[in-house]
Design a protein around this motif. Sequence first.
Motif, PDB file in Angstrom:
ATOM      1  N   LEU A 269       0.540  -1.271   0.164  1.00 59.70           N
ATOM      2  CA  LEU A 269       0.138   0.216  -0.374  1.00 59.70           C
ATOM      3  C   LEU A 269       0.715   1.395  -0.073  1.00 59.70           C
ATOM      4  O   LEU A 269       1.812   1.208   0.631  1.00 59.70           O
ATOM      5  CB  LEU A 269      -1.161  -0.096   1.171  1.00 59.70           C
ATOM      6  CG  LEU A 269      -2.203  -0.780   1.652  1.00 59.70           C
ATOM      7  CD1 LEU A 269      -2.488  -0.877   3.142  1.00 59.70           C
ATOM      8  CD2 LEU A 269      -3.258  -0.781   0.186  1.00 59.70           C
ATOM      9  N   GLY A 270       0.818   1.976  -0.747  1.00 59.41           N
ATOM     10  CA  GLY A 270       1.759   3.533  -0.705  1.00 59.41           C
ATOM     11  C   GLY A 270      -0.148   4.604  -0.918  1.00 59.41           C
ATOM     12  O   GLY A 270      -0.818   5.094  -1.270  1.00 59.41           O
ATOM     13  N   ALA A 271       0.287   5.268   0.650  1.00 60.17           N
ATOM     14  CA  ALA A 271      -0.538   6.111   0.587  1.00 60.17           C
ATOM     15  C   ALA A 271      -0.111   7.764  -0.329  1.00 60.17           C
ATOM     16  O   ALA A 271       0.587   7.973  -0.669  1.00 60.17           O
ATOM     17  CB  ALA A 271       0.066   6.395   2.511  1.00 60.17           C
ATOM     18  N   GLY A 272      -1.699   8.318   0.043  1.00 59.21           N
ATOM     19  CA  GLY A 272      -1.061   9.560  -1.492  1.00 59.21           C
ATOM     20  C   GLY A 272      -0.651  10.889  -0.342  1.00 59.21           C
ATOM     21  O   GLY A 272      -1.044  11.054   1.052  1.00 59.21           O
ATOM     22  N   GLY A 273      -0.078  11.890  -1.026  1.00 58.79           N
ATOM     23  CA  GLY A 273       0.658  12.750  -0.415  1.00 58.79           C
ATOM     24  C   GLY A 273      -0.943  14.410  -0.159  1.00 58.79           C
ATOM     25  O   GLY A 273      -1.742  13.920  -1.232  1.00 58.79           O
ATOM     26  N   ALA A 274       0.269  14.709   0.486  1.00 55.17           N
ATOM     27  CA  ALA A 274      -0.910  15.915   0.577  1.00 55.17           C
ATOM     28  C   ALA A 274      -1.090  16.554  -0.261  1.00 55.17           C
ATOM     29  O   ALA A 274      -0.116  17.444  -0.955  1.00 55.17           O
ATOM     30  CB  ALA A 274      -0.719  16.750   2.013  1.00 55.17           C
ATOM     31  N   ALA A 275      -2.684  17.924  -0.395  1.00 47.70           N
ATOM     32  CA  ALA A 275      -2.049  19.066  -1.360  1.00 47.70           C
ATOM     33  C   ALA A 275      -1.330  19.964  -0.584  1.00 47.70           C
ATOM     34  O   ALA A 275      -1.900  20.264   0.655  1.00 47.70           O
ATOM     35  CB  ALA A 275      -3.574  19.304  -2.002  1.00 47.70           C
ATOM     36  N   SER A 276      -1.485  21.097  -1.527  1.00 46.56           N
ATOM     37  CA  SER A 276      -0.660  21.997  -1.058  1.00 46.56           C
ATOM     38  C   SER A 276      -1.541  23.461  -1.501  1.00 46.56           C
ATOM     39  O   SER A 276      -2.510  22.881  -2.330  1.00 46.56           O
ATOM     40  CB  SER A 276       0.884  23.000  -1.631  1.00 46.56           C
ATOM     41  OG  SER A 276       0.900  23.006  -2.942  1.00 46.56           O
ATOM     42  N   LEU A 277      -1.838  24.810  -1.493  1.00 43.34           N
ATOM     43  CA  LEU A 277      -2.249  26.036  -0.704  1.00 43.34           C
ATOM     44  C   LEU A 277      -2.563  25.259  -3.284  1.00 43.34           C
ATOM     45  O   LEU A 277      -2.940  26.511  -3.659  1.00 43.34           O
ATOM     46  CB  LEU A 277      -1.396  26.555  -0.925  1.00 43.34           C
ATOM     47  CG  LEU A 277      -2.300  28.392  -1.269  1.00 43.34           C
ATOM     48  CD1 LEU A 277      -3.796  28.288  -0.281  1.00 43.34           C
ATOM     49  CD2 LEU A 277      -1.788  29.468  -0.770  1.00 43.34           C
ATOM     50  N   LEU A 278      -1.587  25.482  -3.107  1.00 40.22           N
ATOM     51  CA  LEU A 278      -1.021  25.984  -4.682  1.00 40.22           C
ATOM     52  C   LEU A 278      -1.259  24.929  -5.809  1.00 40.22           C
ATOM     53  O   LEU A 278      -0.861  24.665  -6.717  1.00 40.22           O
ATOM     54  CB  LEU A 278      -0.193  26.364  -5.444  1.00 40.22           C
ATOM     55  CG  LEU A 278       0.463  27.943  -4.313  1.00 40.22           C
ATOM     56  CD1 LEU A 278       1.834  28.100  -4.778  1.00 40.22           C
ATOM     57  CD2 LEU A 278      -0.655  29.002  -4.898  1.00 40.22           C
ATOM     58  N   ALA A 279      -1.330  22.709  -5.143  1.00 38.98           N
ATOM     59  CA  ALA A 279      -1.347  22.155  -6.221  1.00 38.98           C
ATOM     60  C   ALA A 279      -1.680  21.129  -5.735  1.00 38.98           C
ATOM     61  O   ALA A 279      -1.809  20.853  -4.503  1.00 38.98           O
ATOM     62  CB  ALA A 279       0.354  22.422  -6.589  1.00 38.98           C
ATOM     63  N   LYS A 280      -1.913  20.019  -6.233  1.00 39.52           N
ATOM     64  CA  LYS A 280      -2.565  18.316  -6.469  1.00 39.52           C
ATOM     65  C   LYS A 280      -1.071  17.842  -5.161  1.00 39.52           C
ATOM     66  O   LYS A 280      -0.173  17.648  -5.500  1.00 39.52           O
ATOM     67  CB  LYS A 280      -3.241  17.765  -7.263  1.00 39.52           C
ATOM     68  CG  LYS A 280      -3.392  16.490  -7.109  1.00 39.52           C
ATOM     69  CD  LYS A 280      -3.604  16.014  -8.343  1.00 39.52           C
ATOM     70  CE  LYS A 280      -4.055  14.273  -8.160  1.00 39.52           C
ATOM     71  NZ  LYS A 280      -2.564  13.330  -7.375  1.00 39.52           N
ATOM     72  N   GLY A 281      -1.702  16.974  -4.241  1.00 39.81           N
ATOM     73  CA  GLY A 281      -1.314  16.350  -3.668  1.00 39.81           C
ATOM     74  C   GLY A 281      -0.264  14.753  -4.632  1.00 39.81           C
ATOM     75  O   GLY A 281      -1.097  14.392  -5.878  1.00 39.81           O
ATOM     76  N   GLY A 282       0.691  13.701  -4.407  1.00 39.30           N
ATOM     77  CA  GLY A 282       1.482  12.880  -5.385  1.00 39.30           C
ATOM     78  C   GLY A 282       0.326  11.965  -5.158  1.00 39.30           C
ATOM     79  O   GLY A 282      -0.612  11.643  -4.179  1.00 39.30           O
ATOM     80  N   ASP A 283       0.450  10.437  -5.845  1.00 34.15           N
ATOM     81  CA  ASP A 283      -0.594   9.603  -5.885  1.00 34.15           C
ATOM     82  C   ASP A 283       0.162   9.046  -5.286  1.00 34.15           C
ATOM     83  O   ASP A 283       1.813   8.805  -5.340  1.00 34.15           O
ATOM     84  CB  ASP A 283      -1.368   9.049  -6.794  1.00 34.15           C
ATOM     85  CG  ASP A 283      -1.680  10.197  -7.532  1.00 34.15           C
ATOM     86  OD1 ASP A 283      -2.478  10.738  -6.673  1.00 34.15           O
ATOM     87  OD2 ASP A 283      -2.135  10.293  -9.432  1.00 34.15           O
ATOM     88  N   GLY A 284       0.050   7.820  -4.733  1.00 32.09           N
ATOM     89  CA  GLY A 284       0.605   6.900  -4.107  1.00 32.09           C
ATOM     90  C   GLY A 284       1.357   5.287  -4.895  1.00 32.09           C
ATOM     91  O   GLY A 284       0.123   5.648  -5.660  1.00 32.09           O
ATOM     92  N   ALA A 285       1.848   4.430  -5.201  1.00 28.39           N
ATOM     93  CA  ALA A 285       1.913   3.636  -5.895  1.00 28.39           C
ATOM     94  C   ALA A 285       2.424   2.673  -4.750  1.00 28.39           C
ATOM     95  O   ALA A 285       2.471   2.500  -3.819  1.00 28.39           O
ATOM     96  CB  ALA A 285       3.342   3.693  -6.809  1.00 28.39           C
ATOM     97  N   ALA A 286       1.946   1.235  -5.534  1.00 27.64           N
ATOM     98  CA  ALA A 286       2.357  -0.811  -5.056  1.00 27.64           C
ATOM     99  C   ALA A 286       2.889  -1.057  -5.596  1.00 27.64           C
ATOM    100  O   ALA A 286       2.613  -0.941  -6.661  1.00 27.64           O
ATOM    101  CB  ALA A 286       0.337  -0.795  -4.538  1.00 27.64           C
TER     102      ALA A 286
END
Length: 335
Positions: A269-286
Amino acid sequence: MSNHFLLGVPGRLNQIRDNLATLLNRLNQARADRLDANITSRQADWGATQTHRDRLDTNIGSRASQGAVNTLLNRLSQARADNLDRAANRSQAWERSSPGSYTLTVPQGVTAIVVTAVAGGGGGGAGARDGSNNTNHGGEGGGSGYAVARRAYAVTAGQSLDIQVGAGGAGAVIYDGDSTLARSGGDGGNTTIAGLLVLPGGVGGGADANIYSSDPTEPGPGGAGYLRGGGLGYGSAGHGEDLPLSAPFGERHNGGTPAGDGGTTTRSLGAGGAASLLAKGGDGAAESYVSDSVTAQSGTKGAGGGGVGGGNLSTGTSIRAGDGGDGYVLIEWVS
């Protein structure tokens, strides 16, 4: 001052210049006519022929009119350039998206700045493979860097601003030779404007949380920051935290999505990264018993990197969590 107003300035100045030039031509022609009448009456006294009179009248009228018009056009051109320079100064912006140290000198006439900035995001974590029970642990998502949006600060002309743009934290990497060694992601760097602003970077995502442990304290909540990266629960990975609907700029950026199913086959399992004020968070991978390397998605502009789940790595392969997004600074002049 809006860009639409600035774009319209040259057209309006050209129209004013043309109207003044027309008026000047008329005024100078009237002046030349009066001068011609005086000269004609005086010519009669010293016996000049009509041909001489006509040539003299034409030259005098032409030179008088053209000289005045040229003077006016030069003045209008200079005024137009001065106005455009002042308008450009009022609308100027300083922008940096590469990490590093910078110095900005406040221009003349500027009394305040408006700042939009974000610190570096945390890198994602990489889970390990547990050889004792053949299970693969998960990697958490990185937290996003702290941020401000359009915050005003008083400054003085000539003041030097020392600015640091924070780097994104490195995503954790695990190679085939050390697949049992989990690693956490790196923390994002601070973004600062000396004496005015300090924005802490996002925290890197953790790893090696046993997602099948009965210990409720072992699974992690994800990297902390402006928003938190996705964490790990029993047999599950979380979505990176989304930007609230009330955030500025009228655009909502989402956290990264998790990867893997946590079942008896995948267990990665790879969890997703948090969004910032200006951009989307990175997606996890497995990763799970495959011969290819796997890389989670990196964040941008301060967002957290996605985590990556551990696996049974083949020779020469690796798993890589996403890097945190580098910081960003936008400074706009206010005069």
